[in-house]
Write a protein that holds these residues in place. Sequence first.
Motif, PDB file in Angstrom:
ATOM      1  N   ARG A 105       0.849  -1.204   0.000  1.00 46.29           N
ATOM      2  CA  ARG A 105       0.000   0.000   0.000  1.00 46.29           C
ATOM      3  C   ARG A 105       0.878   1.244   0.000  1.00 46.29           C
ATOM      4  O   ARG A 105       2.110   1.154   0.076  1.00 46.29           O
ATOM      5  CB  ARG A 105      -0.931  -0.010   1.214  1.00 46.29           C
ATOM      6  CG  ARG A 105      -1.872  -1.234   1.211  1.00 46.29           C
ATOM      7  CD  ARG A 105      -2.763  -1.272   2.429  1.00 46.29           C
ATOM      8  NE  ARG A 105      -3.714  -0.164   2.441  1.00 46.29           N
ATOM      9  CZ  ARG A 105      -4.619   0.029   3.394  1.00 46.29           C
ATOM     10  NH1 ARG A 105      -4.692  -0.828   4.424  1.00 46.29           N
ATOM     11  NH2 ARG A 105      -5.469   1.045   3.345  1.00 46.29           N
ATOM     12  N   ARG A 106       0.250   2.411  -0.055  1.00 44.31           N
ATOM     13  CA  ARG A 106       1.013   3.648  -0.083  1.00 44.31           C
ATOM     14  C   ARG A 106       0.603   4.548   1.075  1.00 44.31           C
ATOM     15  O   ARG A 106      -0.525   4.495   1.558  1.00 44.31           O
ATOM     16  CB  ARG A 106       0.819   4.387  -1.409  1.00 44.31           C
ATOM     17  CG  ARG A 106       1.341   3.593  -2.609  1.00 44.31           C
ATOM     18  CD  ARG A 106       1.521   4.466  -3.842  1.00 44.31           C
ATOM     19  NE  ARG A 106       0.265   5.052  -4.313  1.00 44.31           N
ATOM     20  CZ  ARG A 106       0.158   5.872  -5.360  1.00 44.31           C
ATOM     21  NH1 ARG A 106       1.247   6.185  -6.047  1.00 44.31           N
ATOM     22  NH2 ARG A 106      -1.013   6.353  -5.737  1.00 44.31           N
ATOM     23  N   VAL A 107       1.578   5.373   1.504  1.00 40.27           N
ATOM     24  CA  VAL A 107       1.298   6.351   2.559  1.00 40.27           C
ATOM     25  C   VAL A 107       1.642   7.734   2.026  1.00 40.27           C
ATOM     26  O   VAL A 107       2.382   7.887   1.044  1.00 40.27           O
ATOM     27  CB  VAL A 107       2.115   6.056   3.839  1.00 40.27           C
ATOM     28  CG1 VAL A 107       1.713   4.723   4.446  1.00 40.27           C
ATOM     29  CG2 VAL A 107       3.614   6.084   3.565  1.00 40.27           C
ATOM     30  N   ARG A 108       1.079   8.730   2.722  1.00 36.73           N
ATOM     31  CA  ARG A 108       1.276  10.113   2.299  1.00 36.73           C
ATOM     32  C   ARG A 108       2.355  10.750   3.182  1.00 36.73           C
ATOM     33  O   ARG A 108       2.273  10.707   4.408  1.00 36.73           O
ATOM     34  CB  ARG A 108      -0.030  10.884   2.420  1.00 36.73           C
ATOM     35  CG  ARG A 108      -0.065  12.181   1.619  1.00 36.73           C
ATOM     36  CD  ARG A 108      -1.472  12.779   1.615  1.00 36.73           C
ATOM     37  NE  ARG A 108      -2.440  11.907   0.959  1.00 36.73           N
ATOM     38  CZ  ARG A 108      -2.591  11.815  -0.359  1.00 36.73           C
ATOM     39  NH1 ARG A 108      -1.818  12.519  -1.165  1.00 36.73           N
ATOM     40  NH2 ARG A 108      -3.502  11.017  -0.861  1.00 36.73           N
ATOM     41  N   LEU A 109       3.361  11.305   2.551  1.00 41.61           N
ATOM     42  CA  LEU A 109       4.485  11.884   3.269  1.00 41.61           C
ATOM     43  C   LEU A 109       4.034  13.151   3.986  1.00 41.61           C
ATOM     44  O   LEU A 109       3.452  14.042   3.371  1.00 41.61           O
ATOM     45  CB  LEU A 109       5.604  12.205   2.276  1.00 41.61           C
ATOM     46  CG  LEU A 109       7.017  12.433   2.806  1.00 41.61           C
ATOM     47  CD1 LEU A 109       7.527  11.189   3.509  1.00 41.61           C
ATOM     48  CD2 LEU A 109       7.947  12.803   1.654  1.00 41.61           C
ATOM     49  N   PRO A 110       4.265  13.253   5.302  1.00 41.31           N
ATOM     50  CA  PRO A 110       3.913  14.487   6.031  1.00 41.31           C
ATOM     51  C   PRO A 110       4.605  15.702   5.417  1.00 41.31           C
ATOM     52  O   PRO A 110       5.697  15.607   4.847  1.00 41.31           O
ATOM     53  CB  PRO A 110       4.426  14.219   7.446  1.00 41.31           C
ATOM     54  CG  PRO A 110       4.506  12.742   7.566  1.00 41.31           C
ATOM     55  CD  PRO A 110       4.845  12.246   6.184  1.00 41.31           C
ATOM     56  N   LEU A 111       3.963  16.843   5.529  1.00 41.35           N
ATOM     57  CA  LEU A 111       4.455  18.154   5.097  1.00 41.35           C
ATOM     58  C   LEU A 111       4.519  18.335   3.591  1.00 41.35           C
ATOM     59  O   LEU A 111       4.488  19.481   3.107  1.00 41.35           O
ATOM     60  CB  LEU A 111       5.862  18.436   5.679  1.00 41.35           C
ATOM     61  CG  LEU A 111       6.022  18.338   7.204  1.00 41.35           C
ATOM     62  CD1 LEU A 111       7.422  18.774   7.612  1.00 41.35           C
ATOM     63  CD2 LEU A 111       4.972  19.170   7.925  1.00 41.35           C
ATOM     64  N   SER A 112       4.624  17.254   2.823  1.00 44.62           N
ATOM     65  CA  SER A 112       4.682  17.422   1.367  1.00 44.62           C
ATOM     66  C   SER A 112       3.497  16.764   0.660  1.00 44.62           C
ATOM     67  O   SER A 112       3.114  17.189  -0.424  1.00 44.62           O
ATOM     68  CB  SER A 112       5.982  16.843   0.815  1.00 44.62           C
ATOM     69  OG  SER A 112       5.928  15.427   0.786  1.00 44.62           O
ATOM     70  N   GLY A 113       2.942  15.723   1.255  1.00 40.87           N
ATOM     71  CA  GLY A 113       1.808  15.033   0.657  1.00 40.87           C
ATOM     72  C   GLY A 113       2.173  14.036  -0.412  1.00 40.87           C
ATOM     73  O   GLY A 113       1.306  13.355  -0.968  1.00 40.87           O
ATOM     74  N   ARG A 114       3.465  13.890  -0.725  1.00 37.46           N
ATOM     75  CA  ARG A 114       3.880  12.941  -1.752  1.00 37.46           C
ATOM     76  C   ARG A 114       3.603  11.511  -1.297  1.00 37.46           C
ATOM     77  O   ARG A 114       3.811  11.164  -0.129  1.00 37.46           O
ATOM     78  CB  ARG A 114       5.375  13.129  -2.058  1.00 37.46           C
ATOM     79  CG  ARG A 114       5.948  12.203  -3.101  1.00 37.46           C
ATOM     80  CD  ARG A 114       7.263  12.749  -3.651  1.00 37.46           C
ATOM     81  NE  ARG A 114       8.216  13.083  -2.623  1.00 37.46           N
ATOM     82  CZ  ARG A 114       9.044  12.217  -2.018  1.00 37.46           C
ATOM     83  NH1 ARG A 114       8.980  10.927  -2.352  1.00 37.46           N
ATOM     84  NH2 ARG A 114       9.888  12.622  -1.099  1.00 37.46           N
ATOM     85  N   LEU A 115       3.131  10.667  -2.249  1.00 36.31           N
ATOM     86  CA  LEU A 115       2.812   9.279  -1.925  1.00 36.31           C
ATOM     87  C   LEU A 115       4.034   8.391  -2.104  1.00 36.31           C
ATOM     88  O   LEU A 115       4.752   8.496  -3.104  1.00 36.31           O
ATOM     89  CB  LEU A 115       1.682   8.779  -2.814  1.00 36.31           C
ATOM     90  CG  LEU A 115       0.312   9.435  -2.597  1.00 36.31           C
ATOM     91  CD1 LEU A 115      -0.678   8.992  -3.657  1.00 36.31           C
ATOM     92  CD2 LEU A 115      -0.218   9.103  -1.194  1.00 36.31           C
ATOM     93  N   ILE A 116       4.260   7.496  -1.122  1.00 33.80           N
ATOM     94  CA  ILE A 116       5.393   6.561  -1.183  1.00 33.80           C
ATOM     95  C   ILE A 116       4.893   5.181  -0.752  1.00 33.80           C
ATOM     96  O   ILE A 116       3.922   5.065   0.004  1.00 33.80           O
ATOM     97  CB  ILE A 116       6.562   7.011  -0.284  1.00 33.80           C
ATOM     98  CG1 ILE A 116       6.094   7.173   1.172  1.00 33.80           C
ATOM     99  CG2 ILE A 116       7.168   8.317  -0.792  1.00 33.80           C
ATOM    100  CD1 ILE A 116       7.217   7.514   2.127  1.00 33.80           C
TER     101      ILE A 116
END
Length: 941
Positions: free
Chosen positions: A244-255
Amino acid sequence: MTDLAKSFEPADIEARWSARWEQLGCFDPTLDAARESFSIQLPPPNVTGTLHMGHAFNHTVMDTLTRWHRMRGHNTLWVPGTDHAGIATQIVVERQLQAAGLSRHEMGRQAFVDRIWEWKRHSGSTIARQMRRMGDSLSSKYEYFTMDDKLSRVVMDSFVRLYEQGLIYRGKRLVNWDPVLRSAVSDLEVESAAEEGSLWHLRYALEDGSGAVVVATTRPETLFGDTAVMVHPEDERYAALVGRRVRLPLSGRLIPVIADAAVDREFGTGVVKVTPAHDFNDYQVGQRHGLPMISVMGLDARMNDEVPEPWRGLDRFEARKRVVEQLQADGALVEVKEHQSMIPRCTRTGQVVEPMLTDQWFVATTKPGPDGRSLADKALEAVRGGQVRFVPENWVNTYEQWMRNIQDWCISRQLWWGHQIPAWWGEGGELFVARDEAEAQAKARAAGYRGSLRRDEDVLDTWYSSALVPFSTLGWPDATRELDLFLPSSVLVTGYDIIFFWVARMIMMTTHFTGKVPFRDVYIHGLVLDAHGKKMSKSEGNVLDPVDLIDGVALEPLLDKRTSGLRRPELAPQVRKATEKEFPQGIPAFGADALRLTFASLATLGRNVNFDSKRCEGYRNFCNKLWNATRFVLMQVEGLDERERGMAECAHDCGPEGYLDFSAADRWIVSLLQRTEQEVAQGLADYRLDFAAQAIYQFVWSEYCDWYLEIAKVQIAHGSPALQRGARRTLLRVLETVLRLAHPIIPFITEELWHKVAPLAGRGGATLSLAPYPEAQPSKLDERSEAEIAGFKQFVDACRNLRGELGVSPAQRLPLLACGDTALLQRHGAALQALARVSELRVFASREEWAAAVQTAPTAVVGDASIALFIEVDRAAERERLQREAQRLEAEIAKAQAKLGNASFVERAPAAVVEQEQRRVAEFGATRDKVLEQLARLGGS
């Protein structure tokens, strides 16, 4: 007598012989193909530095081996040199410029490099002077500096060859980066230590908003470079999240959420962020999972354009603070825990090292070369095949472990001082690797390029040129006699901390370029620690300068030295107090020989050395003993011609009626000398300098000085002319041999004394350094004489013990009463009287007569003989004295037994303390029994 001074004063002797050896050129090698060869490479110290205790220990080992082989007649070369020490040297000169309000960038590259060369010419000879003070027998003819033209030519040539073979390349990889130096640094220049910090738990929301994972990190400022979060593949808590993917704090980029065994399930929450461009472990994970590499810092460790505007341009630690503040404001900060982390710092600048993704030059260590084998394969084969031997052998495992896990070697540094990389760039990124600019231009024209060329600004890692010294210092690539005779060298003497950085790389480079190994043996010694087992460091204030131990230093200058380099100035009072306690009067002058003998005695295989300067005092006393023994011997032959010294050509005419008569003591000391020569040779051959030093010490102090000189004195005073000449010859010949035997370890005093003794003993020469080394002669072993003198020594020791029991002063002579087998006593009566302080020897035919004469005196049994020292005593007063002594001993025994009977004491006290109390009970008990035995003889109780 000769002009030998009354006392041993090393300073004048050392200065005189250092200069004389240099004038004679006796340390330059012979180049005789018919002889055996011995060679050794000096691990080149940094030109910026001075010798420390580790160097002094290392040099003692190397010089002892070198002198030993030279005296054995081998072609002997100890190659001296210094390393240009890229980072250290540049820092030294930059600090000089800063003090003058200048910078290298204002000067420009060429002017700055010229300034360093000027500094090197004025300051680079410090170590050479110190090595002379230690007595190092290096060949000055072969001295090198790693930036010399000759060695620089080899550096350029080897680089081009490796590049053309596809074994050097340029690429973007993660390296240790010092943001103050603005350069990559080697692992050896990075020290990690535990420091207090924090562990931040951050919430990374799932892409679909159904929840979040909590990530534990010590570096929240790098989250902008995260390209995944990671869990252990066997961690059931997170198994459903993988993929699955998570959203990077402060930037919102998915990883993505990935699974990898690199995760420690017990660390933090068991979920970690993956930042491949800023962490070495993450870099490997990124390679395995094909993750992108996002660098979020510039080379100055400030946040770059990959980071959102509020944090862009901030220093990494200021960015950390502000990132945490924003995470808390956003509700993404779950908790903060105190945490101790291993923080890597550059040993040169003290700065926290940053893993940085940069373009660098690399040596491919595992890629097959032209012969189908990689550099690492060749280096492993050299050790596995026995061409290179580690001593002690256990270091092979360490070597193999490093080589099996070897990475490509980053050889570029972003400095101005060093060997500038021989690569030229065209205006469109064209690359031409060449030995010089003319060759680069020719290669460019051959490739059809007509534009201008710009040389690559990077320089080579210092370890690159150091890896070439086994052959670059002997004339390679030219065919020289030195290469034929001295490659491979015989042994490399080094510490275990650079097995990988230097030893392995020398093996890789030498086998690749010459087809030979660089050395046959690698003798790994331990580190020199202080008396308490702590690493010596200026920052700790516990360093010792070997020259201070040689020359001596007053307390105040010593205090200044130890407190000036403290990393934490507040420790100064503590350092002063410890130094004043250890050296209340400063450090006395021990001389180079005493220091060398101390190091040799500590040179056990592979173990760290706890250096206590008090041992130097003991070995200084040894030097005094040898000096005084020589004075005594010279006094015995002063004014005598060759005949009366026992050195005439008719020396073969032996026996009671002949020219010479050798006593059992003469034959005994010569026999022991053969055994000592065997022990010393074996010790040096096995790199057990401690065994060699111990054998010399034991023979000189305990056998030759304490026993033989005293026996010989009696033989000269009371013996026949033939016996006198036999003693004088033995005194001279044994002493002369001892001086040659001990010379490799203690060169100064032996050289000085040898020139006084050797001519009288039938030898001579310009220098002891080139005299033949003693070899044991089995034909001179004499077990019968050894047994004879061993029996005699037992009688003397027994008499001395009896004297102690009687409490009689050594100055008071007493009659010795003996019965039984007294033949040996009577043969050595004169010597016994002198050594045991006996006034006369009375031999009784029967034990009954002897017992009646002995009365209450303490007795001893030696073999089949019974002896007693007789003294008239006041029986009543002696009985009273013995009763008091028995009571005192009983009280001491009771005190010790009370401690041992206390369970709490036995459980809590250190084992050594408990053992000490047990020894006290046994020793006091034995003494009490003897006292009670004497009381019984006196009719008391």
